[in-house]
Design an enzyme around this catalytic site. Structure first.
Site, mmCIF file in Angstrom:
data_model
loop_
_atom_site.group_PDB
_atom_site.id
_atom_site.type_symbol
_atom_site.label_atom_id
_atom_site.label_comp_id
_atom_site.label_asym_id
_atom_site.label_seq_id
_atom_site.Cartn_x
_atom_site.Cartn_y
_atom_site.Cartn_z
ATOM 1 N N VAL A 62 -11.303 -99.246 39.187
ATOM 2 C CA VAL A 62 -11.343 -97.905 39.813
ATOM 3 C C VAL A 62 -11.026 -96.682 38.954
ATOM 4 C CG1 VAL A 62 -10.577 -96.244 41.733
ATOM 5 C CG2 VAL A 62 -10.778 -98.883 41.864
ATOM 6 N N CYS A 63 -11.724 -95.607 38.787
ATOM 7 C CA CYS A 63 -11.408 -94.191 38.266
ATOM 8 C C CYS A 63 -11.694 -93.275 39.292
ATOM 9 C CB CYS A 63 -12.107 -94.271 36.853
ATOM 10 S SG CYS A 63 -13.636 -93.904 36.746
ATOM 11 N N ARG A 64 -12.104 -92.056 38.432
ATOM 12 C CA ARG A 64 -12.116 -91.003 39.144
ATOM 13 C C ARG A 64 -13.655 -90.993 39.575
ATOM 14 N NH1 ARG A 64 -14.175 -85.700 38.799
ATOM 15 N NH2 ARG A 64 -15.063 -85.744 36.716
#
Length: 98
Positions: A62-64
Site C-alpha cells: 500500500v502507498c498513497r
C-alpha cells in the site's frame, strides 16, 4: 503484477481475514493514518528490510496513490515474494485507519 482494489482489501478485512499489509509511504505520511495492522516499511528501505519478510506469506503493498506500492510490488516480486499491489492507495481508502 497482481493487483487488488481498495474495496477488495476492505472486504477481506471486514470478513475477518488476517492480511499482511505493508505500507511503503514515508513515516510522516503514515502518521496521518494507516490501515490497522499494516506495517510501515518506507519504499526507500524495502531493499534493506526485505530480509524481515517471509516468501511463503502473501503481502498486500500500500502507498498513497498506488505508484510507489507498484514499484515495491515489482521489486519484491523480482526477488520471489508473493505480493499484491493495492491500486488507488490510501487516497481511495474509505475503511478504518489507525
Amino acid at each position: 503484477m497482481k493487483q487488488m482494489t481498495v474495496k477488495e482489501v476492505e472486504a477481506l478485512i471486514n470478513e475477518g481475514k488476517k492480511l499482511n499489509i505493508i505500507d511503503v509511504r514515508e513515516v510522516d505520511e503514515v502518521a496521518t493514518g494507516k490501515i490497522p495492522s499494516a506495517i510501515n516499511i518506507p519504499l526507500g528501505l524495502v531493499e534493506f528490510r526485505m530480509h524481515e519478510l517471509d516468501k511463503t506469506i502473501e503481502y498486500i503493498i500500500v502507498c498513497r496513490s498506488g505508484a510507489r506500492s507498484g514499484r515495491a510490488t515489482q521489486f519484491l516480486e523480482d526477488y520471489g515474494f508473493n505480493v499484491i499491489n493495492m491500486t488507488g492507495g490510501m487516497l481511495a481508502w474509505e475503511g478504518k485507519v489507525e
